[in-house]
Write a protein that holds these residues in place. Structure first.
Motif, PDB file in Angstrom:
ATOM      1  N   UNK A   6       0.989  -1.345  -0.003  1.00 21.47           N
ATOM      2  CA  UNK A   6       0.190  -0.158  -0.012  1.00 21.47           C
ATOM      3  C   UNK A   6       0.872   1.143  -0.134  1.00 21.47           C
ATOM      4  N   UNK A   7       1.739   1.287   0.665  1.00 15.20           N
ATOM      5  CA  UNK A   7       2.939   2.326   0.692  1.00 15.20           C
ATOM      6  C   UNK A   7       4.053   1.757   0.773  1.00 15.20           C
ATOM      7  N   UNK A   8       5.135   2.808   0.251  1.00 16.19           N
ATOM      8  CA  UNK A   8       6.592   2.230   0.261  1.00 16.19           C
ATOM      9  C   UNK A   8       7.352   3.711   0.308  1.00 16.19           C
ATOM     10  N   UNK A   9       8.191   3.469   1.464  1.00 10.15           N
ATOM     11  CA  UNK A   9       9.082   4.594   1.777  1.00 10.15           C
ATOM     12  C   UNK A   9      10.714   4.164   1.658  1.00 10.15           C
ATOM     13  N   UNK A  10      11.106   4.751   0.707  1.00  7.56           N
ATOM     14  CA  UNK A  10      12.606   4.416   0.429  1.00  7.56           C
ATOM     15  C   UNK A  10      13.626   5.388   1.320  1.00  7.56           C
ATOM     16  N   UNK A  11      14.754   4.664   1.856  1.00 12.19           N
ATOM     17  CA  UNK A  11      15.478   5.479   2.482  1.00 12.19           C
ATOM     18  C   UNK A  11      17.039   5.317   2.016  1.00 12.19           C
ATOM     19  N   UNK A  12      17.670   6.187   1.771  1.00  9.56           N
ATOM     20  CA  UNK A  12      18.963   6.150   1.025  1.00  9.56           C
ATOM     21  C   UNK A  12      20.211   6.992   1.883  1.00  9.56           C
ATOM     22  N   UNK A  13      21.359   6.624   1.533  1.00 10.15           N
ATOM     23  CA  UNK A  13      22.288   7.821   2.193  1.00 10.15           C
ATOM     24  C   UNK A  13      23.508   7.550   1.040  1.00 10.15           C
ATOM     25  N   UNK A  14      24.384   8.678   1.135  1.00  4.71           N
ATOM     26  CA  UNK A  14      25.413   8.662   0.284  1.00  4.71           C
ATOM     27  C   UNK A  14      26.749   8.888   0.898  1.00  4.71           C
ATOM     28  N   UNK A  15      27.687   8.807   0.380  1.00  2.00           N
ATOM     29  CA  UNK A  15      28.967   9.291   0.728  1.00  2.00           C
ATOM     30  C   UNK A  15      30.031   9.476  -0.258  1.00  2.00           C
ATOM     31  N   UNK A  16      30.770  10.236   0.053  1.00  2.00           N
ATOM     32  CA  UNK A  16      32.271  10.481  -1.290  1.00  2.00           C
ATOM     33  C   UNK A  16      32.962   9.149  -1.115  1.00  2.00           C
ATOM     34  N   UNK A  17      33.427   8.879  -2.317  1.00  2.00           N
ATOM     35  CA  UNK A  17      34.328   7.617  -2.359  1.00  2.00           C
ATOM     36  C   UNK A  17      35.565   8.031  -2.210  1.00  2.00           C
ATOM     37  N   UNK A  18      35.922   8.759  -1.218  1.00  2.00           N
ATOM     38  CA  UNK A  18      37.463   9.510  -0.843  1.00  2.00           C
ATOM     39  C   UNK A  18      38.036   8.419   0.120  1.00  2.00           C
TER      40      UNK A  18
END
Length: 84
Positions: A6-18
């Motif tokens: 019925x509902x979908x909540x996506x969660x994401x994160x990012x980081x620099x590849x350093x």
């Protein structure tokens, strides 16, 4: 048995590849921004050199422009060249 979503909540994160978590010039985290910027993101990207050291764009530009002769990497002192 079928499942209806019925509902979908996506969660994401990012980081620099350093290799490091902080800029070698200003010592601020790459997840944040340099002291000249107010908000992280496209205005304050990370730039890599040919030597694979990474810095905030504004930090390395100030560093390169402040050098009287050939600009050197602040970390390894090799001649600074932007990674292509």
């Amino acid at each position: 048995m079928k499942v209806k979503i019925l509902q979908w909540h996506a969660v994401a994160s990012w980081t620099w590849d350093a290799q490091d978590e902080t800029c070698g010039i200003c010592r601020m985290a790459f997840d944040g921004c340099c002291p000249d910027c107010k908000f992280p993101g496209d205005e304050c990207p990370i730039i890599w050199g040919a030597c694979n050291h990474a810095f905030h764009l504004h930090c390395i530009l100030k560093w390169v422009n402040s050098q009287t002769s050939t600009a050197l990497c602040p970390m390894c002192r090799r001649e600074w060249q932007f990674k292509g």
